[in-house]
Design a protein around this motif. Structure first.
Motif, PDB file in Angstrom:
ATOM      1  N   TRP A  59     -12.937   5.564  -0.361  1.00  0.00           N
ATOM      2  CA  TRP A  59     -11.852   4.593  -0.215  1.00  0.00           C
ATOM      3  C   TRP A  59     -11.279   4.154  -1.562  1.00  0.00           C
ATOM      4  O   TRP A  59     -10.302   3.429  -1.592  1.00  0.00           O
ATOM      5  CB  TRP A  59     -12.319   3.356   0.549  1.00  0.00           C
ATOM      6  CG  TRP A  59     -12.934   3.655   1.875  1.00  0.00           C
ATOM      7  CD1 TRP A  59     -14.086   3.125   2.371  1.00  0.00           C
ATOM      8  CD2 TRP A  59     -12.444   4.546   2.884  1.00  0.00           C
ATOM      9  NE1 TRP A  59     -14.343   3.634   3.619  1.00  0.00           N
ATOM     10  CE2 TRP A  59     -13.349   4.506   3.961  1.00  0.00           C
ATOM     11  CE3 TRP A  59     -11.333   5.380   2.992  1.00  0.00           C
ATOM     12  CZ2 TRP A  59     -13.177   5.263   5.114  1.00  0.00           C
ATOM     13  CZ3 TRP A  59     -11.173   6.139   4.146  1.00  0.00           C
ATOM     14  CH2 TRP A  59     -12.078   6.072   5.183  1.00  0.00           C
ATOM     15  N   ASN A 103     -10.468   6.366  -4.167  1.00  0.00           N
ATOM     16  CA  ASN A 103      -9.524   7.293  -4.792  1.00  0.00           C
ATOM     17  C   ASN A 103      -8.145   7.064  -4.194  1.00  0.00           C
ATOM     18  O   ASN A 103      -7.989   6.416  -3.169  1.00  0.00           O
ATOM     19  CB  ASN A 103     -10.001   8.744  -4.649  1.00  0.00           C
ATOM     20  CG  ASN A 103      -9.916   9.258  -3.238  1.00  0.00           C
ATOM     21  OD1 ASN A 103      -9.061   8.864  -2.452  1.00  0.00           O
ATOM     22  ND2 ASN A 103     -10.817  10.153  -2.881  1.00  0.00           N
ATOM     23  N   ARG A 104      -7.146   7.560  -4.804  1.00  0.00           N
ATOM     24  CA  ARG A 104      -5.774   7.302  -4.359  1.00  0.00           C
ATOM     25  C   ARG A 104      -5.341   8.225  -3.221  1.00  0.00           C
ATOM     26  O   ARG A 104      -4.209   8.161  -2.769  1.00  0.00           O
ATOM     27  CB  ARG A 104      -4.818   7.446  -5.538  1.00  0.00           C
ATOM     28  CG  ARG A 104      -5.100   6.418  -6.608  1.00  0.00           C
ATOM     29  CD  ARG A 104      -4.222   6.659  -7.817  1.00  0.00           C
ATOM     30  NE  ARG A 104      -4.706   5.900  -8.945  1.00  0.00           N
ATOM     31  CZ  ARG A 104      -4.181   4.772  -9.349  1.00  0.00           C
ATOM     32  NH1 ARG A 104      -3.158   4.265  -8.711  1.00  0.00           N
ATOM     33  NH2 ARG A 104      -4.677   4.144 -10.385  1.00  0.00           N
ATOM     34  N   GLU A 105      -6.265   9.061  -2.749  1.00  0.00           N
ATOM     35  CA  GLU A 105      -5.931  10.010  -1.696  1.00  0.00           C
ATOM     36  C   GLU A 105      -6.058   9.425  -0.295  1.00  0.00           C
ATOM     37  O   GLU A 105      -5.526   9.963   0.657  1.00  0.00           O
ATOM     38  CB  GLU A 105      -6.819  11.246  -1.806  1.00  0.00           C
ATOM     39  CG  GLU A 105      -6.584  12.014  -3.088  1.00  0.00           C
ATOM     40  CD  GLU A 105      -7.589  13.135  -3.263  1.00  0.00           C
ATOM     41  OE1 GLU A 105      -8.177  13.582  -2.268  1.00  0.00           O
ATOM     42  OE2 GLU A 105      -7.788  13.551  -4.412  1.00  0.00           O
ATOM     43  N   ARG A 106      -6.803   8.308  -0.155  1.00  0.00           N
ATOM     44  CA  ARG A 106      -7.018   7.698   1.164  1.00  0.00           C
ATOM     45  C   ARG A 106      -6.721   6.207   1.071  1.00  0.00           C
ATOM     46  O   ARG A 106      -7.316   5.508   0.272  1.00  0.00           O
ATOM     47  CB  ARG A 106      -8.453   7.930   1.619  1.00  0.00           C
ATOM     48  CG  ARG A 106      -8.774   9.388   1.818  1.00  0.00           C
ATOM     49  CD  ARG A 106     -10.255   9.567   2.147  1.00  0.00           C
ATOM     50  NE  ARG A 106     -10.626  10.959   2.126  1.00  0.00           N
ATOM     51  CZ  ARG A 106     -11.073  11.606   1.052  1.00  0.00           C
ATOM     52  NH1 ARG A 106     -11.221  10.979  -0.090  1.00  0.00           N
ATOM     53  NH2 ARG A 106     -11.388  12.869   1.116  1.00  0.00           N
ATOM     54  N   LYS A 107      -5.808   5.736   1.932  1.00  0.00           N
ATOM     55  CA  LYS A 107      -5.389   4.329   1.876  1.00  0.00           C
ATOM     56  C   LYS A 107      -5.554   3.677   3.244  1.00  0.00           C
ATOM     57  O   LYS A 107      -5.556   4.354   4.272  1.00  0.00           O
ATOM     58  CB  LYS A 107      -3.921   4.236   1.458  1.00  0.00           C
ATOM     59  CG  LYS A 107      -3.596   4.876   0.121  1.00  0.00           C
ATOM     60  CD  LYS A 107      -2.124   4.767  -0.190  1.00  0.00           C
ATOM     61  CE  LYS A 107      -1.356   5.754   0.661  1.00  0.00           C
ATOM     62  NZ  LYS A 107       0.048   5.875   0.332  1.00  0.00           N
ATOM     63  N   TYR A 119      -7.315   6.556   8.243  1.00  0.00           N
ATOM     64  CA  TYR A 119      -6.763   6.212   6.935  1.00  0.00           C
ATOM     65  C   TYR A 119      -5.461   6.980   6.761  1.00  0.00           C
ATOM     66  O   TYR A 119      -5.151   7.881   7.550  1.00  0.00           O
ATOM     67  CB  TYR A 119      -7.753   6.552   5.810  1.00  0.00           C
ATOM     68  CG  TYR A 119      -8.126   8.016   5.752  1.00  0.00           C
ATOM     69  CD1 TYR A 119      -7.400   8.917   4.964  1.00  0.00           C
ATOM     70  CD2 TYR A 119      -9.192   8.504   6.487  1.00  0.00           C
ATOM     71  CE1 TYR A 119      -7.733  10.260   4.910  1.00  0.00           C
ATOM     72  CE2 TYR A 119      -9.530   9.847   6.438  1.00  0.00           C
ATOM     73  CZ  TYR A 119      -8.807  10.719   5.653  1.00  0.00           C
ATOM     74  OH  TYR A 119      -9.134  12.052   5.625  1.00  0.00           O
ATOM     75  N   THR A 126      -3.106   9.274   4.106  1.00  0.00           N
ATOM     76  CA  THR A 126      -3.161  10.097   2.901  1.00  0.00           C
ATOM     77  C   THR A 126      -2.094   9.623   1.917  1.00  0.00           C
ATOM     78  O   THR A 126      -1.244   8.792   2.259  1.00  0.00           O
ATOM     79  CB  THR A 126      -2.908  11.579   3.241  1.00  0.00           C
ATOM     80  OG1 THR A 126      -1.594  11.703   3.798  1.00  0.00           O
ATOM     81  CG2 THR A 126      -3.950  12.112   4.220  1.00  0.00           C
ATOM     82  N   ALA A 127      -2.114  10.179   0.723  1.00  0.00           N
ATOM     83  CA  ALA A 127      -1.140   9.808  -0.306  1.00  0.00           C
ATOM     84  C   ALA A 127       0.295  10.069   0.158  1.00  0.00           C
ATOM     85  O   ALA A 127       1.214   9.373  -0.251  1.00  0.00           O
ATOM     86  CB  ALA A 127      -1.424  10.572  -1.596  1.00  0.00           C
ATOM     87  N   ASN A 157       1.297   9.631   3.233  1.00  0.00           N
ATOM     88  CA  ASN A 157       1.444   8.793   4.429  1.00  0.00           C
ATOM     89  C   ASN A 157       1.182   9.490   5.756  1.00  0.00           C
ATOM     90  O   ASN A 157       1.735   9.093   6.782  1.00  0.00           O
ATOM     91  CB  ASN A 157       2.803   8.096   4.465  1.00  0.00           C
ATOM     92  CG  ASN A 157       2.792   6.856   3.603  1.00  0.00           C
ATOM     93  OD1 ASN A 157       1.739   6.262   3.364  1.00  0.00           O
ATOM     94  ND2 ASN A 157       3.946   6.458   3.132  1.00  0.00           N
ATOM     95  N   THR A 193     -14.814  -3.272  -4.887  1.00  0.00           N
ATOM     96  CA  THR A 193     -13.390  -3.311  -5.220  1.00  0.00           C
ATOM     97  C   THR A 193     -12.685  -3.883  -4.006  1.00  0.00           C
ATOM     98  O   THR A 193     -12.918  -3.438  -2.878  1.00  0.00           O
ATOM     99  CB  THR A 193     -12.860  -1.887  -5.524  1.00  0.00           C
ATOM    100  OG1 THR A 193     -13.535  -1.393  -6.683  1.00  0.00           O
ATOM    101  CG2 THR A 193     -11.357  -1.905  -5.764  1.00  0.00           C
ATOM    102  N   LEU A 235      -9.589  -4.427  -1.618  1.00  0.00           N
ATOM    103  CA  LEU A 235      -8.409  -3.669  -1.238  1.00  0.00           C
ATOM    104  C   LEU A 235      -7.314  -4.592  -0.727  1.00  0.00           C
ATOM    105  O   LEU A 235      -7.589  -5.665  -0.206  1.00  0.00           O
ATOM    106  CB  LEU A 235      -8.766  -2.644  -0.152  1.00  0.00           C
ATOM    107  CG  LEU A 235      -9.944  -1.722  -0.474  1.00  0.00           C
ATOM    108  CD1 LEU A 235     -10.224  -0.812   0.715  1.00  0.00           C
ATOM    109  CD2 LEU A 235      -9.678  -0.904  -1.721  1.00  0.00           C
TER     110      LEU A 235
END
Length: 156
Positions: free
Chosen positions: A28, A30-34, A56, A58-59, A61, A153, A155
């Motif tokens: 969660w 890394n910037r690949e999964r939001k 989730y 992806t980068a 969307n 961290t 979110l």
């Protein structure tokens, strides 16, 4: 003192949708999964069994899903994946909660594919003022050490 729920309590607490609001889990971070979300449906109360859908974006969307089944074993759940992940397993437990059972801390054990991790999740559509402060003031209630809290961290 931690408020780790028993299996009978978890059968009523967990079903529904939860948003990950704090984590130390690399998946969660890394910037690949939001915008990770956990959806739990009760399959059986005895033995406690849940169907889960971890979703989730992806980068670019696209929404992705990881579906599995969680079965209660002593003091934790054993997750088994579906489809291509049917051989994958992991162990996790709710280590604590707030009084209203709308904020939970979850601890995941290390697997062959993932490190151990902690997520703080909040029931969807519930707004918690000062979530970070709430958890900081009540680390023991959530089953967290000072080091665990410091590793999180937060979110958006």
């Amino acid at each position: 003192m931690p408020t780790t729920p028993h299996a009978s309590d978890l059968a009523s607490i967990l079903p529904g949708v939860w948003n990950v609001r704090a984590t130390n889990f690399p998946m969660w971070l890394n910037r690949e999964r939001k915008s990770p979300r956990f959806s739990y449906d009760l399959v059986s109360e005895n033995p406690l069994t849940l169907r889960d859908d971890v979703s989730y974006f992806t980068a670019d969307n696209q929404e992705k899903h990881v579906v599995g089944t969680d079965k209660w074993a002593d003091d934790h759940f054993v997750w088994r994946g579906k489809s291509l992940l049917k051989l994958a397993r992991s162990r996790w437990a709710v280590t604590g909660k707030n009084d209203a059972s709308t904020v939970l801390a979850i601890r995941f054990e290390k697997t062959a594919f993932t490190p151990a991790g902690i997520d703080v999740i909040v029931r969807e559509a519930v707004e918690i003022d000062e979530l970070r402060s709430l958890v900081a003031r009540n680390t023991e209630q959530f089953g967290l050490t000072a080091e665990d809290f410091a590793s999180l961290t937060w979110l958006d």
